[in-house]
Motif scaffolding. Structure first.
Motif, PDB file in Angstrom:
ATOM      1  N   GLN A 214     -49.039 -25.979 -58.979  1.00  0.00           N
ATOM      2  CA  GLN A 214     -48.405 -26.026 -60.295  1.00  0.00           C
ATOM      3  C   GLN A 214     -46.877 -25.973 -60.183  1.00  0.00           C
ATOM      4  OE1 GLN A 214     -48.514 -23.452 -64.453  1.00  0.00           O
ATOM      5  NE2 GLN A 214     -50.256 -23.326 -63.056  1.00  0.00           N
ATOM      6  N   THR A 215     -46.378 -25.220 -59.201  1.00  0.00           N
ATOM      7  CA  THR A 215     -44.919 -25.146 -59.021  1.00  0.00           C
ATOM      8  C   THR A 215     -44.347 -26.512 -58.647  1.00  0.00           C
ATOM      9  OG1 THR A 215     -45.298 -24.454 -56.723  1.00  0.00           O
ATOM     10  CG2 THR A 215     -44.925 -22.717 -58.369  1.00  0.00           C
ATOM     11  N   TRP A 216     -45.103 -27.259 -57.843  1.00  0.00           N
ATOM     12  CA  TRP A 216     -44.647 -28.598 -57.441  1.00  0.00           C
ATOM     13  C   TRP A 216     -44.594 -29.521 -58.653  1.00  0.00           C
ATOM     14  CZ3 TRP A 216     -46.155 -33.692 -57.413  1.00  0.00           C
ATOM     15  CH2 TRP A 216     -45.522 -34.539 -56.490  1.00  0.00           C
ATOM     16  N   ILE A 217     -45.604 -29.439 -59.508  1.00  0.00           N
ATOM     17  CA  ILE A 217     -45.646 -30.267 -60.714  1.00  0.00           C
ATOM     18  C   ILE A 217     -44.484 -29.922 -61.644  1.00  0.00           C
ATOM     19  CG2 ILE A 217     -46.951 -30.733 -62.827  1.00  0.00           C
ATOM     20  CD1 ILE A 217     -48.115 -32.135 -60.439  1.00  0.00           C
ATOM     21  N   ARG A 218     -44.240 -28.631 -61.836  1.00  0.00           N
ATOM     22  CA  ARG A 218     -43.147 -28.209 -62.717  1.00  0.00           C
ATOM     23  C   ARG A 218     -41.782 -28.656 -62.175  1.00  0.00           C
ATOM     24  NH1 ARG A 218     -43.694 -24.279 -66.615  1.00  0.00           N
ATOM     25  NH2 ARG A 218     -45.795 -23.458 -66.963  1.00  0.00           N
ATOM     26  N   ARG A 219     -41.637 -28.610 -60.853  1.00  0.00           N
ATOM     27  CA  ARG A 219     -40.364 -29.024 -60.262  1.00  0.00           C
ATOM     28  C   ARG A 219     -40.119 -30.515 -60.494  1.00  0.00           C
ATOM     29  NH1 ARG A 219     -41.266 -27.172 -55.407  1.00  0.00           N
ATOM     30  NH2 ARG A 219     -40.629 -25.067 -55.990  1.00  0.00           N
TER      31      ARG A 219
ATOM     32  N   VAL B 198     -33.621 -36.191 -45.080  1.00  0.00           N
ATOM     33  CA  VAL B 198     -34.046 -37.516 -45.516  1.00  0.00           C
ATOM     34  C   VAL B 198     -35.552 -37.713 -45.348  1.00  0.00           C
ATOM     35  CG1 VAL B 198     -33.530 -38.564 -43.263  1.00  0.00           C
ATOM     36  CG2 VAL B 198     -33.525 -39.973 -45.316  1.00  0.00           C
ATOM     37  N   ARG B 199     -36.130 -37.173 -44.277  1.00  0.00           N
ATOM     38  CA  ARG B 199     -37.568 -37.344 -44.076  1.00  0.00           C
ATOM     39  C   ARG B 199     -38.370 -36.597 -45.132  1.00  0.00           C
ATOM     40  NH1 ARG B 199     -38.567 -36.872 -37.527  1.00  0.00           N
ATOM     41  NH2 ARG B 199     -38.033 -39.025 -37.013  1.00  0.00           N
ATOM     42  N   LYS B 200     -37.949 -35.373 -45.411  1.00  0.00           N
ATOM     43  CA  LYS B 200     -38.661 -34.585 -46.414  1.00  0.00           C
ATOM     44  C   LYS B 200     -38.568 -35.240 -47.786  1.00  0.00           C
ATOM     45  CE  LYS B 200     -38.144 -30.054 -44.196  1.00  0.00           C
ATOM     46  NZ  LYS B 200     -37.582 -28.682 -44.336  1.00  0.00           N
ATOM     47  N   ARG B 201     -37.386 -35.733 -48.102  1.00  0.00           N
ATOM     48  CA  ARG B 201     -37.214 -36.361 -49.411  1.00  0.00           C
ATOM     49  C   ARG B 201     -38.036 -37.640 -49.523  1.00  0.00           C
ATOM     50  NH1 ARG B 201     -30.857 -35.585 -51.144  1.00  0.00           N
ATOM     51  NH2 ARG B 201     -30.826 -33.322 -50.938  1.00  0.00           N
ATOM     52  N   ASN B 202     -38.094 -38.385 -48.442  1.00  0.00           N
ATOM     53  CA  ASN B 202     -38.899 -39.605 -48.471  1.00  0.00           C
ATOM     54  C   ASN B 202     -40.381 -39.271 -48.601  1.00  0.00           C
ATOM     55  OD1 ASN B 202     -39.268 -42.507 -48.171  1.00  0.00           O
ATOM     56  ND2 ASN B 202     -40.167 -42.009 -46.183  1.00  0.00           N
ATOM     57  N   ALA B 203     -40.821 -38.250 -47.873  1.00  0.00           N
ATOM     58  CA  ALA B 203     -42.226 -37.842 -47.971  1.00  0.00           C
ATOM     59  C   ALA B 203     -42.548 -37.354 -49.380  1.00  0.00           C
ATOM     60  CB  ALA B 203     -42.516 -36.745 -46.949  1.00  0.00           C
ATOM     61  N   LEU B 204     -41.606 -36.623 -49.973  1.00  0.00           N
ATOM     62  CA  LEU B 204     -41.794 -36.134 -51.335  1.00  0.00           C
ATOM     63  C   LEU B 204     -41.909 -37.297 -52.315  1.00  0.00           C
ATOM     64  CD1 LEU B 204     -41.795 -33.746 -53.346  1.00  0.00           C
ATOM     65  CD2 LEU B 204     -39.304 -33.924 -53.389  1.00  0.00           C
ATOM     66  N   ARG B 205     -41.056 -38.294 -52.149  1.00  0.00           N
ATOM     67  CA  ARG B 205     -41.089 -39.452 -53.037  1.00  0.00           C
ATOM     68  C   ARG B 205     -42.408 -40.215 -52.882  1.00  0.00           C
ATOM     69  NH1 ARG B 205     -36.477 -40.892 -52.009  1.00  0.00           N
ATOM     70  NH2 ARG B 205     -36.859 -42.277 -50.246  1.00  0.00           N
ATOM     71  N   GLN B 206     -42.859 -40.372 -51.643  1.00  0.00           N
ATOM     72  CA  GLN B 206     -44.128 -41.068 -51.418  1.00  0.00           C
ATOM     73  C   GLN B 206     -45.295 -40.295 -52.028  1.00  0.00           C
ATOM     74  OE1 GLN B 206     -44.210 -41.539 -47.158  1.00  0.00           O
ATOM     75  NE2 GLN B 206     -43.049 -43.459 -47.208  1.00  0.00           N
ATOM     76  N   ARG B 207     -45.233 -38.988 -51.930  1.00  0.00           N
ATOM     77  CA  ARG B 207     -46.284 -38.132 -52.503  1.00  0.00           C
ATOM     78  C   ARG B 207     -46.335 -38.295 -54.024  1.00  0.00           C
ATOM     79  NH1 ARG B 207     -45.678 -31.674 -51.544  1.00  0.00           N
ATOM     80  NH2 ARG B 207     -47.390 -30.870 -52.838  1.00  0.00           N
ATOM     81  N   ALA B 208     -45.159 -38.296 -54.666  1.00  0.00           N
ATOM     82  CA  ALA B 208     -45.102 -38.448 -56.115  1.00  0.00           C
ATOM     83  C   ALA B 208     -45.560 -39.844 -56.535  1.00  0.00           C
ATOM     84  CB  ALA B 208     -43.682 -38.182 -56.606  1.00  0.00           C
ATOM     85  N   ASP B 209     -45.145 -40.859 -55.777  1.00  0.00           N
ATOM     86  CA  ASP B 209     -45.546 -42.230 -56.107  1.00  0.00           C
ATOM     87  C   ASP B 209     -47.057 -42.411 -55.975  1.00  0.00           C
ATOM     88  OD1 ASP B 209     -42.934 -42.881 -56.602  1.00  0.00           O
ATOM     89  OD2 ASP B 209     -42.581 -43.844 -54.656  1.00  0.00           O
ATOM     90  N   ALA B 210     -47.649 -41.749 -54.990  1.00  0.00           N
ATOM     91  CA  ALA B 210     -49.095 -41.871 -54.788  1.00  0.00           C
ATOM     92  C   ALA B 210     -49.862 -41.287 -55.975  1.00  0.00           C
ATOM     93  CB  ALA B 210     -49.495 -41.165 -53.492  1.00  0.00           C
ATOM     94  N   ILE B 211     -49.383 -40.164 -56.502  1.00  0.00           N
ATOM     95  CA  ILE B 211     -50.043 -39.551 -57.664  1.00  0.00           C
ATOM     96  C   ILE B 211     -49.924 -40.464 -58.879  1.00  0.00           C
ATOM     97  CG2 ILE B 211     -49.936 -37.615 -59.279  1.00  0.00           C
ATOM     98  CD1 ILE B 211     -48.990 -35.891 -56.906  1.00  0.00           C
TER      99      ILE B 211
END
Length: 320
Positions: free
Chosen positions: A308-313, A261-274
């Motif tokens: 780039q792998t993160w963007i493609r994912r 859950v922490r990783k997923r939340n951090a990932l979501r926050q990272r995407a929202d920030a971009i």
């Protein structure tokens, strides 16, 4: 003449085949080489539909009443039929005989007229009653699969052993939320018992949660796991309970465990920030806009300052 109806005029009935009028079409059919069964099937009539005029039918009924009094065989047959009707066997036999046979047009029209006379409230009540009966059958079948006579007996036995309703549902081959949502409908006493048991299992939590400012286990777990994205291990460390105890509490209160859950939340926050940095509602909108403008994945990754792998994912997750 219309299929599915019998035309009457006084004491006479019209024949569908020749359109002539008779006191009894049944007696007339032999002149066409037909019998009454084939005639009724051909013209969409119910098997019990009368093919005689009212006066003729009344005379036959009066004669049959006299024969019932005088003829022991007829009396015995009529009495047997009455007993079958009262017990429901006659209706079952009729339903079995009609299975697989097309519904006559006459019966279909009667059904439609009857349905049209039923108000919306009565229909809704009928659907609710039918739904409840289906739920009860499902519950009984689930209990029987595990060797119990009723769903209430199954729930009491498993709850006393410490199982949650979700765990019992899965064991019985039902959706994990089935008992949580439907038990009160199919067995109110068992639902009350399960509710009291849930509170009993929550008792050890209450002193710990009081120190953390909570009076309810569900509120605490929702705050930590759903809102703050704390892991099960973090909750266990904070409360002093084991991981299994925390997982059981989550299941007991209908809260789905969220792995990583922490990783997923951090990932979501990272995407929202971009997305927010470039003025888009979310990462999917940002990526869709850039790709539509002809940008390569490498260019997008460079602009977003991400691998780039993160963007493609993220693009795959968005269906791009």
């Amino acid at each position: 003449m219309a299929v599915g109806s019998v035309e009457r005029e006084g004491d006479r009935v019209q024949c569908h085949l020749c359109e002539r009028w008779f006191k009894s079409v049944t007696a007339h059919l032999s002149s066409h080489g037909w019998d009454h069964i084939a005639y009724r099937e051909a013209f969409g009539l119910e098997r019990g539909a009368s093919l005689e005029g009212d006066a003729t039918r009344k005379r036959r009924a009066a004669l049959m009443r006299k024969r019932r009094v005088l003829d022991p065989a007829i009396r015995e047959g009529v009495d047997r039929g009455i007993d079958m009707a009262r017990s429901g066997l006659l209706a079952k036999a009729a339903a079995e005989a009609a299975r697989g046979r097309p519904q006559p047009e006459q019966r279909r029209r009667k059904t439609l007229r009857t349905l049209a006379e039923i108000g919306p409230e009565a229909r809704a009540e009928g659907r609710r009653r039918q739904g409840t009966e289906q739920l009860k059958r499902t519950a009984a079948e689930a209990a029987a699969r595990l060797g119990y006579g009723s769903i209430g007996a199954l729930v009491r036995d498993r709850v006393e052993a410490g199982a949650s309703l979700a765990a019992i549902s899965r064991e019985a081959g039902l959706h994990k939320d089935w008992l949580t949502r439907k038990l009160a409908i199919v067995d109110g006493e068992a639902a009350d018992f399960a509710t009291r048991a849930d509170r009993r299992w929550d008792t050890p939590w209450l002193p710990v949660l009081a120190e953390l400012g909570f009076s309810d286990v569900a509120d605490y777990l929702t705050d930590r796991h759903i809102v703050r994205h704390e892991t099960v291990w973090a909750i266990a460390a904070e409360t002093g309970f084991s991981r299994k105890t925390v997982e059981s509490a989550l299941a007991r209160h209908g809260l789905a465990r969220r792995p990583h859950v922490r990783k997923r939340n951090a990932l979501r926050q990272r995407a929202d920030a971009i997305a927010d940095r470039f003025g888009f509602a979310d990462i999917a909108a940002y990526l869709a806009h850039r790709r539509a403008a002809g940008w390569s994945w490498q260019a997008i990754a460079a602009e977003a300052d991400q691998p780039q792998t993160w963007i493609r994912r993220r693009a795959r997750e968005a269906g791009l």
